[in-house]
Design an enzyme around this catalytic site. Structure first.
Site, PDB file in Angstrom:
ATOM      1  N   GLY A 246      16.297   2.996  15.830  1.00  0.00           N
ATOM      2  CA  GLY A 246      16.898   4.062  16.628  1.00  0.00           C
ATOM      3  C   GLY A 246      18.260   4.529  16.172  1.00  0.00           C
ATOM      4  O   GLY A 246      18.854   5.421  16.800  1.00  0.00           O
TER       5      GLY A 246
ATOM      6  N   SER B 101       5.764   0.806 -14.214  1.00  0.00           N
ATOM      7  CA  SER B 101       5.940   0.652 -12.769  1.00  0.00           C
ATOM      8  C   SER B 101       4.631   0.238 -12.104  1.00  0.00           C
ATOM      9  O   SER B 101       3.576   0.820 -12.361  1.00  0.00           O
ATOM     10  CB  SER B 101       6.416   1.957 -12.147  1.00  0.00           C
ATOM     11  OG  SER B 101       7.755   2.218 -12.446  1.00  0.00           O
TER      12      SER B 101
ATOM     13  N   ASP C 164       8.660   0.106  -1.360  1.00  0.00           N
ATOM     14  CA  ASP C 164       8.138   0.734  -2.575  1.00  0.00           C
ATOM     15  C   ASP C 164       6.924  -0.032  -3.091  1.00  0.00           C
ATOM     16  O   ASP C 164       6.809  -0.340  -4.284  1.00  0.00           O
ATOM     17  CB  ASP C 164       9.211   0.841  -3.669  1.00  0.00           C
ATOM     18  CG  ASP C 164       8.742   1.675  -4.862  1.00  0.00           C
ATOM     19  OD1 ASP C 164       7.782   2.444  -4.708  1.00  0.00           O
ATOM     20  OD2 ASP C 164       9.330   1.530  -5.955  1.00  0.00           O
TER      21      ASP C 164
ATOM     22  N   HIS D 294       5.844   4.529  -5.388  1.00  0.00           N
ATOM     23  CA  HIS D 294       6.214   5.728  -6.144  1.00  0.00           C
ATOM     24  C   HIS D 294       5.207   6.048  -7.252  1.00  0.00           C
ATOM     25  O   HIS D 294       5.204   7.162  -7.771  1.00  0.00           O
ATOM     26  CB  HIS D 294       7.637   5.611  -6.701  1.00  0.00           C
ATOM     27  CG  HIS D 294       7.807   4.703  -7.872  1.00  0.00           C
ATOM     28  ND1 HIS D 294       8.331   3.430  -7.766  1.00  0.00           N
ATOM     29  CD2 HIS D 294       7.545   4.873  -9.188  1.00  0.00           C
ATOM     30  CE1 HIS D 294       8.384   2.877  -8.962  1.00  0.00           C
ATOM     31  NE2 HIS D 294       7.907   3.735  -9.844  1.00  0.00           N
TER      32      HIS D 294
END
Length: 331
Positions: A232, A173, A96, A64
């Site tokens: 799936g 972050s 992430d 991110h």
């Protein structure tokens, strides 16, 4: 700390501007069409942190931090004042995590912890670039481990997270959470702020464990890219009280399968529409959101075992996760 970097990302986005020309405003004033706008491009800069994991210039950070959309430039700033343009980004949206590459001599390296054994109560040090102030260090303890978040935090599901009270703020972050030996035990990722209008730390921050980062890095080193897993399962829904009563269940825990892609691993295992998923790889499922969280953590080639209820009977289904096929229409 010398191996911890600041990451600045330039995104180019299309925006609408209002005509400010007085002649245009006079022409359209009273026409009934309202204000007039035109389309243009604007650069937006976002920032975060990261750290060098090898001497060849590989920088590990959060996905991110790099972001999505039209990224036109990524700059990496070292504490010694050197600034480099990064390239060759790899992202894993499920974890992430992301890496970018810089080319430079004499690069410091942050060592990754070789052991995943961390203890609640041991010291933890968060390093990063909060609010774009520059390299900053804060200290605290490991408050908890193995924190799971069945609901999305922003755009991501997080599992097995490390909780710390070391101050983590916007801009931290992607920076490392390290132990007293200077080894990286986690990647700082998000915080609880106490309210939507509060931005700063209240002593509840979370880091992705270094074991997840190792899996991500091994995937890139082995395959040269991040392979996207595919099971799936196309749709999951929460179990309603009425459905639970019909199935003679004591609770509404579980996730109802709303759709499965034909000839997918889940389809070949026998999983079908209307099946109720009770657990994934031994972890109980309480809602559709938690099921998605568990499914998103699956990796290519991983074996997956479901406990399901079908027509009132419990069954166990197994399949192997494969790489997502390329082409339109795949779920």
């Amino acid at each position: 700390q010398p191996a911890v970097v600041s990451v600045h990302v330039v995104h180019r986005e299309r925006v609408l501007y209002r005509y400010r020309d007085s002649l245009m405003e006079q022409l359209f004033r009273g026409s009934g069409f309202g204000p007039r706008y035109y389309s243009g491009l604007r650069d937006r800069v976002t920032g975060g942190s990261g750290f060098l994991i090898d001497g060849s210039g590989t920088v590990l950070t959060n996905a991110h931090v790099i972001g999505q959309g039209n990224v036109v430039r990524v700059e990496v700033s070292l504490p010694d004042g050197r600034v480099f343009e990064a390239h060759a980004a790899h992202r894993d949206e499920a974890l992430d995590l992301a890496v970018v590459q810089i080319e430079a001599p004499d690069l410091p390296v942050a060592p990754l912890s070789k052991s995943g054994d961390i203890l609640v109560g041991e010291w933890a040090i968060a390093i990063g670039n909060p609010f774009d102030l520059g390299p900053t260090v804060s200290i605290g303890v490991i408050s908890a481990i193995d924190r799971d978040f069945p609901e999305r935090q922003g755009e991501y599901f997080y599992r097995d997270m490390i909780q710390t009270d070391a101050a983590i703020n916007p801009g931290n972050s992607g920076g490392p959470l390290v132990n007293t030996l200077g080894e990286v035990v986690g990647i700082n990722s998000f915080i609880y702020t106490g309210g939507e209008y509060s931005l700063g730390s209240i002593g509840i921050g979370f880091a992705i464990p270094v074991e997840a980062a190792r899996r991500f890095l091994d995937e890139i080193r082995t395959h040269g890219r991040v392979r996207k897993p595919w099971h799936g399962i196309a749709d999951l829904q929460d179990l309603t009280p009425r459905q639970a009563e019909y199935l003679e269940l004591d609770s509404t825990d579980g996730a109802v399968v709303g759709g499965v892609t034909m000839d997918s691993p889940a389809d070949r295992s026998g999983l079908g529409r209307g099946d109720l998923i009770l657990s994934v790889n031994g972890e109980a499922v309480t809602s559709a959101s938690e099921a998605w969280s568990l499914l998103q953590g699956l990796r290519v080639d991983q074996e997956c075992e479901f406990e399901v209820v079908r027509r009132g009977k419990r069954q166990t289904l197994k399949f192997q996760v494969v790489e997502r096929p390329v082409g339109p229409g795949w779920n």
